[in-house]
Motif scaffolding. Structure first.
Motif, PDB file in Angstrom:
ATOM      1  N   ILE A   1       0.261  -9.683 -63.802  1.00 20.58           N
ATOM      2  CA  ILE A   1      -0.302  -9.305 -65.106  1.00 20.58           C
ATOM      3  C   ILE A   1      -0.892  -7.899 -65.047  1.00 20.58           C
ATOM      4  CG2 ILE A   1      -2.571 -10.349 -64.718  1.00 20.58           C
ATOM      5  CD1 ILE A   1      -0.565 -10.320 -68.023  1.00 20.58           C
TER       6      ILE A   1
ATOM      7  N   ILE B   1      -0.550  -8.375 -74.204  1.00 19.44           N
ATOM      8  CA  ILE B   1      -1.652  -8.508 -73.246  1.00 19.44           C
ATOM      9  C   ILE B   1      -2.999  -8.341 -73.934  1.00 19.44           C
ATOM     10  CG2 ILE B   1      -2.764  -7.387 -71.268  1.00 19.44           C
ATOM     11  CD1 ILE B   1       0.043  -6.919 -70.118  1.00 19.44           C
TER      12      ILE B   1
ATOM     13  N   HIS C   1      -4.220 -11.827 -73.098  1.00 20.74           N
ATOM     14  CA  HIS C   1      -4.314 -11.935 -71.640  1.00 20.74           C
ATOM     15  C   HIS C   1      -5.313 -10.996 -70.978  1.00 20.74           C
ATOM     16  CE1 HIS C   1      -1.007 -14.673 -71.906  1.00 20.74           C
ATOM     17  NE2 HIS C   1      -0.252 -13.766 -72.483  1.00 20.74           N
TER      18      HIS C   1
END
Length: 388
Positions: A293, A368, A372
């Motif tokens: 990530i 993202i 995230h």
């Protein structure tokens, strides 16, 4: 419950854990929550003193459950654990916390902890991991940032694993590897793997024996990481010697990889740069990982080695088990995945792909920032605490 003060304890005082602690602290602070804690776990007396003095509304720890520190039960303070590593433990030892998060999405399906439990993938910090304003010049074709265990020493292979028997670790390791190879298409929980070890030992020594935690860890965790990392690098070596490895100095002791080792990277901003100055960033293990990530947030091109043979048997896949990057990002566009028999094909697609990389990076960034970040993860934790 209303959380105003959260204590966080991570396992070790290393650059990695200090970085994660800082990201979590900043995320909870954005929610108006005071954070105390450290990158070191407290023993029971230390925890008792901490709770009496600080009076947090909840405690968050990585890899330790509430039953490990009984005084937590006395204070009736909600305890949150994030199990990133089983550390040789069994299912029966992962109990007691009010909330248990699992790093591996499959663990959530296979274990019952007695409290609220769920999958918690890592988040990222988009202030730290972010694309440059213009494309960076590529300096290396393949890049890997991560740890590798030491090669097995003769002393380790010769150690006796059961007293008063001739069973040595090297023999047990060989039998365990052979069993995994024979059953590689069969789904296995952490408990299943431990049972395989116990069955092999019982067959050899004709009695049921509980091995040391270190032996279980070496078989269930260390062997997996060794296999994944060596296989991953072998694919890159088929194509080029333009490879850079960053991580622990253990890499130097591997004849095949020592010459590609650079150094251990402590600075997150430098990792952000490395992601963008590498044509391909290699990743193995779980698809949704700290490494993956952060790489995607940096705008780096991520190539993940998907070596889970179980997924070929579609009938055993449950909705919860089948969780990872592919649920949030598009394989072949936002990142790339390959298997043993598809590396050449996927590598060729990466080298020859003409899509607008800049647009893809922008699209990934939007996903993202929406879903995230560490702030997203902090929000989930607080929302889950409200249900406890």
């Amino acid at each position: 419950m209303k959380v105003r003060h959260l204590s966080i304890f991570l396992p070790q005082n290393t650059a990695f854990y200090r970085r994660i602690f800082g990201f979590l602290r900043d995320a909870f602070s954005q929610l108006g929550i005071e954070v105390s804690g450290q990158c070191q776990q407290l023993n029971e007396s230390q925890m008792d003193e901490w709770l009496r003095e600080r009076r947090p509304d909840a405690v968050f720890e990585m890899n330790r459950v509430k039953d490990d520190i009984p005084v937590l039960h006395e204070y009736k303070i909600p305890h949150i654990t994030w199990i990133v590593d089983f550390q040789g433990r069994t299912e029966a030892q992962i109990k007691g916390s009010d909330i248990t998060y699992f790093f591996d999405p499959g663990w959530d399906c296979n274990y019952a902890t007695g409290g609220l439990q769920d999958w918690l993938p890592p988040g990222t910090c988009t202030d730290t991991f972010k694309p440059f304003s213009r494309f960076a010049d590529v300096e290396v074709e393949f890049n890997f940032v991560g740890h590798i265990p030491l090669p097995w020493s003769q002393e380790e292979l010769n150690r006796k694993v059961v007293e008063n028997t001739n069973l040595v670790f090297g023999d047990l390791l060989s039998r365990y590897a052979a069993c995994l190879d024979r059953t590689k298409h069969r789904a296995k929980t952490h408990g299943d793997l431990r049972n395989i070890v116990d069955d092999i030992v019982q067959e050899v020594v004709a009695k049921k024996v509980e091995l040391s935690d270190s032996v279980y860890y070496d078989l269930l965790e260390r062997t997996k990481r060794l296999r994944n990392r060596t296989e991953l690098l072998s694919f890159a070596l088929k194509k080029t010697d333009s490879i850079a490895i960053y991580g622990s100095q253990n890499w130097k002791l591997w004849d095949a990889y020592g010459k590609f080792y650079r150094y251990f990277v402590e600075c997150a901003n430098e990792i952000n740069t490395l992601h963008q100055k590498s044509l391909i960033n290699l990743h193995d293990g779980l698809s949704f990982h700290f490494r993956s990530i952060d790489c995607l947030a940096s705008g780096g091109l991520l190539l993940w080695y998907d070596n889970c043979d179980v997924k070929k048997n579609k009938e055993i896949i449950t909705k919860k088990y089948d969780r990872g990057l592919h649920n949030h990002f598009e394989n072949g566009k936002h990142y790339y995945a390959f298997r043993n028999d598809t590396f050449d094909e996927v590598y060729s697609r990466i080298i020859n792909n003409n899509f607008a990389r800049k647009n893809v990076i922008s699209e990934v960034g939007k996903i993202i920032r929406s879903e995230h970040t560490w702030l997203s993860r902090a929000n989930k934790i607080i929302n889950d605490l409200a249900m406890v």
